[in-house]
Design an enzyme around this catalytic site. Sequence first.
Site, short mmCIF file in Angstrom:
data_model
loop_
_atom_site.label_atom_id
_atom_site.label_comp_id
_atom_site.label_asym_id
_atom_site.label_seq_id
_atom_site.Cartn_x
_atom_site.Cartn_y
_atom_site.Cartn_z
N LYS A 106 0.86 -1.19 0.00
CA LYS A 106 0.00 0.00 0.00
C LYS A 106 0.89 1.23 0.00
O LYS A 106 2.00 1.20 0.52
CB LYS A 106 -0.88 0.02 1.26
CG LYS A 106 -2.10 0.90 1.13
CD LYS A 106 -3.19 0.15 0.41
CE LYS A 106 -4.47 0.94 0.33
NZ LYS A 106 -5.58 0.04 -0.04
N1 GLU Z 1 -7.12 0.36 -3.24
C1 GLU Z 1 -7.96 -0.76 -3.52
C2 GLU Z 1 -8.05 -1.68 -2.31
O1 GLU Z 1 -7.89 -1.25 -1.20
C3 GLU Z 1 -7.54 -1.47 -4.79
C4 GLU Z 1 -6.18 -2.10 -4.77
C5 GLU Z 1 -5.73 -2.63 -6.10
O2 GLU Z 1 -6.51 -2.69 -7.02
O3 GLU Z 1 -4.56 -2.99 -6.19
O4 GLU Z 1 -8.36 -2.83 -2.41
#
Ligand code: GLU
Length: 475
Positions: A106
């Site tokens: 993240k």
């Molecule tokens: N930000 C989104 C989540 O928390 C998508 C993550 C992604 O598609 O890699 O799942």
Amino acid sequence: MNVNEPSFRDSVDMMFDRAVAVMDLSPGLKQKIKVCNSTYTVRFGVRLRGAIHTFTGYRSVHSEHMEPVKGGIRYAINVNQDEVEALAALMTYKCALVETPFGGSKGGLCIDPRQYEEHELEQITRRFAYELIKRDLINPAQNVPAPDMGTGEREMAWIVDQYARMNTTDINARACVTGKPLNSGGIHGRVEATGRGVQYALREFFRHPEDVAAARLTGSLAGKRAIVQGLGNVGSHAARFLSAEDGVTVTGIIERDGGLWSEAGLNIPDVLDWMKAHGGVQGFPGATYVPDGASLLEAECDILIPAAMEGVINLTNADRIRAPLIIEAANGPVTAGADAILRKKGVVIIPDMYANAGGVTVSYFEWVKNLSHIRFGRMQRRAEEARHRLLVEELETLSADQGLGWTLNADFKDRYLRGSDELELVRSGLDDTMRIAYQSMREVWHGRNDVDDLRMAAYIVAIGRVAASYRAKGL
Ligand code: GLU
């Protein structure tokens, strides 16, 4: 906030500990899975409005048991290392649960994007991306970001372009990030994906009368009353789909500037239009405006859908929540303390790592599309149509030859003859993923007498898969 409230990161760790306590894993492996492998912090300057502004950003990698690692990049003023690490851990478990072949990561940038002009945001994003790309923290084979709170297709387009400029001979450059606009290598259905996933999750939940009964509800999804907190990308799509396609009545909406309430149900497209024109929900005609929006979390309803951010259901309000069913469309909306209170009250919670996995699932399809360099359906669509046409024509010939007088309904013919396009294939893949992942959770929920809730079941499934992957290949 209550002083006894653990941080988001502690909350995730507590939920992890609860699950591994009943799993047969060595203490060393438990610890290895739990910790965040690395967090890179970067501070960089950008010259804006005649002065240098310094920004702080993070990219955490929680687990590299599969690579690339995956997870969004968030733009928000309160982004911090703990939050990014908690979100990275959730990505590991989420990807394992829905079987997307990624580790968890993240990113975040401390910024209030509303304070900047578009060209300034582009400069900032490109600079942040540059810092991550040169350390392989954005890379099609190693680390693939996506949108999260405060970012969207626009930012992803800047990031992919920045990567391509820095890696001019990488034929897979487009796979370095997902959630891109279509013209930069995106996929149909990615923007709606997380909200769509919430809808598919609820549909699957309501296919199991035993589970519906556990939430002290009866019947189907149609006619249920829901409250949605946050009409961002996730909440707006979920609310729109559920009300337009499943007969759910959205009686309450909670937004930044307050809430709206209507016993008869809110018209979601109208509310979204109003918000676009007025910057908030206040003044929306035909509904009661509630200045203290958060109080609506405690209103009576069948389904509560927190779709904004972490920690909104916590020790200060958990015992007043009246919804018998909560679906966590956001990441971490229920703290560990609130989770314990709600469980004791018999509330069923469909956990974030499953409920909002639609985003990363369609990101996976986008990544595969980018690596295969071809749109889904391009090879098969017309062949599928030709086969269907063969059958329809044969039926019509038979009917004429035998004097049976069959006529195929024109609408049926139209729908049957049409081959699947990319959007249909994406939705089908997402639906299948959400059904299968739910079934893997409910098997553990109902199959073990030391598991009483879906969250613990989800953690057990996910951690079991991560552990199996470590065991298979060694550390
Ligand atoms: N930000 C989104 C989540 O928390 C998508 C993550 C992604 O598609 O890699 O799942």
